[in-house]
Design an enzyme around this catalytic site. Structure first.
Site, PDB file in Angstrom:
ATOM      1  N   GLU A 175      16.853  36.999 -34.239  1.00  0.00           N
ATOM      2  CA  GLU A 175      17.888  37.713 -34.975  1.00  0.00           C
ATOM      3  C   GLU A 175      17.460  37.984 -36.410  1.00  0.00           C
ATOM      4  O   GLU A 175      17.674  39.073 -36.935  1.00  0.00           O
ATOM      5  CB  GLU A 175      19.199  36.900 -34.982  1.00  0.00           C
ATOM      6  CG  GLU A 175      19.766  36.622 -33.617  1.00  0.00           C
ATOM      7  CD  GLU A 175      19.271  35.324 -32.986  1.00  0.00           C
ATOM      8  OE1 GLU A 175      19.979  34.787 -32.130  1.00  0.00           O
ATOM      9  OE2 GLU A 175      18.172  34.836 -33.334  1.00  0.00           O
TER      10      GLU A 175
ATOM     11  N   CYS B 285      21.484  31.911 -38.042  1.00  0.00           N
ATOM     12  CA  CYS B 285      21.502  33.326 -37.660  1.00  0.00           C
ATOM     13  C   CYS B 285      22.925  33.863 -37.566  1.00  0.00           C
ATOM     14  O   CYS B 285      23.162  35.041 -37.836  1.00  0.00           O
ATOM     15  CB  CYS B 285      20.747  33.540 -36.359  1.00  0.00           C
ATOM     16  SG  CYS B 285      18.955  33.448 -36.609  1.00  0.00           S
TER      17      CYS B 285
END
Length: 145
Positions: free
Chosen positions: A68, A102
């Site tokens: 991510e 993330c």
């Protein structure tokens, strides 16, 4: 990683399918010699462009990069600033939700209504969660104004 251009430009299945294809494809490029756990991520920014990233491990474990984060870096490097949809691809039939860091990175560029779709290595949707569900009561850029 940079902008992802899907090879199939058909409208059928549209954006989510393109995101899933991007996450599945980029997962194959992950560098995971230690965990052997490959992850791919794809996100769409508000102008429709899709960016992808894969996890990159490091012998000094905390220095690795999540998929991510790689996709977000590619988006920012190419001028994107707002995520409207994301897909995370893990390997087996178990969902691979974003780690806590993330989740916060996604929140920096997306709102609590941002949907994060988790798929397996074949692209089968395992589940979908909003960022509000993944990171309740989050702190975002608007909290600083």
């Amino acid at each position: 990683m940079s902008e992802y251009s899907p090879t199939d430009n058909s409208e059928a299945g549209s954006t989510l399918d393109a995101l899933i294809r991007g996450a599945v494809a980029i997962r194959e490029r992950a560098y995971a010699p230690y965990s052997r756990f490959h992850v791919g991520a794809a996100l769409r920014c508000d102008d429709g462009r899709i960016f992808v990233g894969c996890n990159v491990e490091n012998a000094a474990y905390p220095e690795g990069v999540c998929a991510e984060a790689g996709a977000i870096s590619a988006m920012v490097a190419n001028g994107g600033r707002r995520i409207v949809e994301a897909v995370v691809c893990g390997g087996d039939g178990t969902p691979c939700p974003p780690c806590g860091g993330c989740r916060q990175k996604l929140r920096e560029f997306g709102t609590s209504t941002l949907n994060v779709t988790m798929v397996d290595g074949s692209g089968r949707v395992l589940f979908v969660r909003s960022l509000a569900e993944l990171l309740p009561d989050s702190f975002g850029p608007e909290n600083l104004s």
